[in-house]
Structures are given as C-alpha cells and as structure tokens.
Design an enzyme around this catalytic site. Structure first.
Site, PDB file in Angstrom:
ATOM      1  N   GLY A 168     -35.869  21.469 -67.872  1.00  0.00           N
ATOM      2  CA  GLY A 168     -35.504  21.377 -69.740  1.00  0.00           C
ATOM      3  C   GLY A 168     -36.350  22.792 -70.349  1.00  0.00           C
ATOM      4  O   GLY A 168     -37.355  22.538 -71.777  1.00  0.00           O
ATOM      5  N   SER A 213     -32.512  24.110 -65.818  1.00  0.00           N
ATOM      6  CA  SER A 213     -33.146  25.092 -66.890  1.00  0.00           C
ATOM      7  C   SER A 213     -31.309  26.383 -66.564  1.00  0.00           C
ATOM      8  O   SER A 213     -31.750  27.152 -66.131  1.00  0.00           O
ATOM      9  CB  SER A 213     -33.640  25.488 -67.382  1.00  0.00           C
ATOM     10  OG  SER A 213     -34.333  24.813 -67.619  1.00  0.00           O
ATOM     11  N   ASN A 264     -26.138  15.384 -64.998  1.00  0.00           N
ATOM     12  CA  ASN A 264     -27.645  13.520 -64.551  1.00  0.00           C
ATOM     13  C   ASN A 264     -28.155  14.332 -66.454  1.00  0.00           C
ATOM     14  O   ASN A 264     -28.766  15.009 -67.450  1.00  0.00           O
ATOM     15  CB  ASN A 264     -28.731  14.434 -64.585  1.00  0.00           C
ATOM     16  CG  ASN A 264     -29.977  13.179 -65.025  1.00  0.00           C
ATOM     17  OD1 ASN A 264     -29.651  12.499 -65.359  1.00  0.00           O
ATOM     18  ND2 ASN A 264     -31.324  13.564 -64.368  1.00  0.00           N
ATOM     19  N   GLU A 282     -39.213  12.894 -63.762  1.00  0.00           N
ATOM     20  CA  GLU A 282     -39.649  11.776 -64.674  1.00  0.00           C
ATOM     21  C   GLU A 282     -39.435  10.828 -64.140  1.00  0.00           C
ATOM     22  O   GLU A 282     -40.400  10.096 -65.184  1.00  0.00           O
ATOM     23  CB  GLU A 282     -38.421  12.088 -65.735  1.00  0.00           C
ATOM     24  CG  GLU A 282     -37.898  13.773 -66.305  1.00  0.00           C
ATOM     25  CD  GLU A 282     -36.100  14.560 -66.924  1.00  0.00           C
ATOM     26  OE1 GLU A 282     -35.532  13.130 -67.182  1.00  0.00           O
ATOM     27  OE2 GLU A 282     -36.439  15.030 -67.322  1.00  0.00           O
ATOM     28  N   HIS A 312     -36.593  11.102 -59.193  1.00  0.00           N
ATOM     29  CA  HIS A 312     -36.422  11.931 -60.519  1.00  0.00           C
ATOM     30  C   HIS A 312     -37.781  12.438 -60.210  1.00  0.00           C
ATOM     31  O   HIS A 312     -38.076  10.994 -60.867  1.00  0.00           O
ATOM     32  CB  HIS A 312     -35.381  11.569 -61.412  1.00  0.00           C
ATOM     33  CG  HIS A 312     -35.312  13.087 -62.233  1.00  0.00           C
ATOM     34  ND1 HIS A 312     -36.141  13.411 -63.040  1.00  0.00           N
ATOM     35  CD2 HIS A 312     -34.200  14.002 -62.331  1.00  0.00           C
ATOM     36  CE1 HIS A 312     -35.354  14.646 -64.441  1.00  0.00           C
ATOM     37  NE2 HIS A 312     -34.843  15.003 -63.563  1.00  0.00           N
ATOM     38  N   LYS A 360     -29.583  10.995 -68.413  1.00  0.00           N
ATOM     39  CA  LYS A 360     -30.982  10.943 -68.810  1.00  0.00           C
ATOM     40  C   LYS A 360     -30.250  10.194 -69.790  1.00  0.00           C
ATOM     41  O   LYS A 360     -29.133   9.857 -69.396  1.00  0.00           O
ATOM     42  CB  LYS A 360     -31.437  12.492 -69.543  1.00  0.00           C
ATOM     43  CG  LYS A 360     -31.761  13.703 -68.324  1.00  0.00           C
ATOM     44  CD  LYS A 360     -32.711  14.681 -68.273  1.00  0.00           C
ATOM     45  CE  LYS A 360     -33.014  15.216 -67.271  1.00  0.00           C
ATOM     46  NZ  LYS A 360     -34.105  16.452 -67.705  1.00  0.00           N
ATOM     47  N   GLU A 413     -35.837  20.686 -57.791  1.00  0.00           N
ATOM     48  CA  GLU A 413     -36.198  20.539 -59.686  1.00  0.00           C
ATOM     49  C   GLU A 413     -37.341  20.293 -59.559  1.00  0.00           C
ATOM     50  O   GLU A 413     -38.256  19.618 -59.570  1.00  0.00           O
ATOM     51  CB  GLU A 413     -35.641  19.454 -60.105  1.00  0.00           C
ATOM     52  CG  GLU A 413     -33.963  19.301 -59.913  1.00  0.00           C
ATOM     53  CD  GLU A 413     -33.423  17.537 -60.628  1.00  0.00           C
ATOM     54  OE1 GLU A 413     -32.059  18.639 -61.160  1.00  0.00           O
ATOM     55  OE2 GLU A 413     -34.069  16.774 -61.373  1.00  0.00           O
TER      56      GLU A 413
HETATM   57  P1  13P Z   1     -32.545  20.663 -67.579  1.00  0.00           P
HETATM   58  O1  13P Z   1     -30.909  21.106 -66.361  1.00  0.00           O
HETATM   59  O2  13P Z   1     -32.554  20.123 -68.955  1.00  0.00           O
HETATM   60  O3  13P Z   1     -33.823  21.302 -66.545  1.00  0.00           O
HETATM   61  O4  13P Z   1     -32.760  19.258 -66.906  1.00  0.00           O
HETATM   62  C1  13P Z   1     -32.466  19.395 -64.765  1.00  0.00           C
HETATM   63  C2  13P Z   1     -32.475  18.063 -64.516  1.00  0.00           C
HETATM   64  O5  13P Z   1     -34.175  17.278 -64.383  1.00  0.00           O
HETATM   65  C3  13P Z   1     -31.593  17.309 -63.678  1.00  0.00           C
HETATM   66  O6  13P Z   1     -32.006  16.148 -63.537  1.00  0.00           O
END
Ligand code: 13P
Length: 251
Positions: A173, A212, A9, A97, A95, A11, A167
């Site tokens: 992150g 992560s 992803n 976010e 997701h 983003k 997740e």
């Molecule tokens: P990270 O791998 O940067 O922690 O992000 C995970 C994520 O949100 C994938 O959709």
C-alpha cells in the site's frame, strides 16, 4: 513449469453493490487462460462472489480462517470447513496486517495453515519483513523463520498444494514496490528453505510477490525466474487494472 497465479486481496473493502459491479466488470475483461486467477473478498461477500462467479474460471478465497478446522464455540470465527462449504478454494494465512495489527505470531499462523490443509482449503502463506528488519539486513532471516515455523508444524508435504506470498511490509500500500531484483533474491531464498526439506516440492511451489503491484510494474516482476505471479491489494479493486496484471502474468 509452474503455472502463474494472480490473486486479488480485497481486504476490508466493498459493499454488496460495489462487489456486484466489480464482479460484472471482471467478467467482461479478457483474462489469460494460462493463469490461475483468484479473488479474496471479505467473508461477508464470499457467498455473493461465489454465486456471481459461477461458471467463470476465477476462484474464490477467504482472507483468514480460524485455528480450529471444524465447528464449535468460537464466537466470531470462521473455520476452514465453513469457508470450503461456502465455495472457497483458497485462504490467506499470515497476512502482515494480521501479524502486525492483530498480533498473530508464527505459531497461530502455523495452526491456521494446518487447519486449512486439514479441511481441504489451499493455504496461501504470507511472509515478509518490515522496513526496520530490511534496514537491519535481516530480511532473509525473518522470511526463513516465518516459512520454517510452518514447515516444522505441518511438514513439507503440506506445501504441495499450498502457495507462498512474499509481501515486504514496507511495500504494501506504499506505492513503493520491491525491485524485481529484490523480489527475486527473497523468492529464491524461500524456495531454498523449502528445497532443503524436499527439492521436488520446492521446484513446484508457487511463490507470489505482493506489495504495490500495478499494471505498469507487473510484467517485469513476473519475469523473474522465482516469481510465479502476484498477490494484489489496491489494484485488485479495479477490474481494468487487475485484469491487466493478470494478462502481464500470462505473457
Ligand atoms: P497492495 O497491492 O495494495 O500494496 O497490497 C498488497 C497486499 O497486501 C496484498 O495482500
């Protein structure tokens, strides 16, 4: 046996130049043939990525889709039909976010899943608890609710071609991945929720872990019985790191 999957992803990252560089580096990497690999660029770069990956085994997905599956007066939205037409195979829905920063609730997520399914895009339903919810001992309750809401709307048969990504919000992150044991417990619970509706669909359902994931921790996470691969954020922006994670899934 469920086939492993690793999805990147990207983003809200990349320019046309950096995307071209990332794709050409990825094409030079050795990727395992037994793993489904997919990348999720921003929608601005989907056409570019689909074109540059032509002939490669890497598939392409979108990071979100509209609740409406066709066409119409929805300024700024992109429908699953349009994403399919652009060359996408997959779409992320729910997701964290989008749930937390953009206020998407379970009902909206369910409608997006349903729209994707109706158009022939394969949804990857993202679920996960916040740090406070984990501290309060509510992880399984939250994740079960997120899955059950979608199951109630679309029915369990719709999960035959879908994927779930667990997740934990606190792991995204942050550099602080869930431990393999923590991930396994939640993945097993997710499979259990689906199994109560249809054991065969639950058995075939791929459940990815995200949060992560790095080349260093991927193999141990992916060795858990209910962890069928990963949804990778930061590390998917580096071809070396992402391909190492894909190889970890292949071993
Ligand atoms: P990270 O791998 O940067 O922690 O992000 C995970 C994520 O949100 C994938 O959709």
């Amino acid at each position: 046996m469920r086939r492993k999957m690793v999805a990147g992803n990207w983003k809200m990252n990349g320019t046309r130049t950096s995307v071209a560089e990332l794709i050409s580096s990825l094409k030079r990497e050795e990727l395992p043939s037994g793993v489904d690999v997919a990348v999720f660029p921003s929608s601005l770069h989907i056409a570019q990525v689909v074109g540059e990956l032509e002939g490669s085994a890497i598939s392409v997905g979108a990071q979100d889709c509209a609740e409406e599956c066709g066409f119409g007066a929805f300024t700024g939205e992109e429908s699953s039909a349009q994403l399919l037409d652009a060359g996408c195979t997959w779409v992320l829905v729910g997701h964290s976010e989008r749930r937390l920063l953009l206020g998407e609730g379970d009902e909206v997520v369910s409608r997006k899943f349903s729209a994707a399914q109706a158009s022939g895009l394969r949804p990857i339903l993202c679920v996960g608890e916040t740090f406070d919810e984990r501290q309060a001992g509510r992880t399984l309750e939250v994740v079960s609710r997120q899955i059950s809401c979608v199951l109630d709307v679309v029915g369990v048969a719709a999960f035959e071609f879908a994927v779930v990504a667990y997740e934990p919000v606190w792991a995204i992150g942050s550099g602080l991945s869930a431990t393999p044991g923590q991930a396994q417990r939640v993945h097993a619970a997710i499979r259990g929720v689906v199994a109560r509706r249809d054991p065969a669909i639950a058995e075939g359902l791929r459940i990815l872990y995200g949060g992560s994931v790095k080349a260093e921790n991927a193999a141990e996470l992916f060795s858990q019985v209910d962890v069928d691969g990963g949804l990778i954020g930061g590390a998917s922006l580096n071809a070396n790191d992402f391909s190492a994670i894909c190889r970890a899934a292949g071993n």
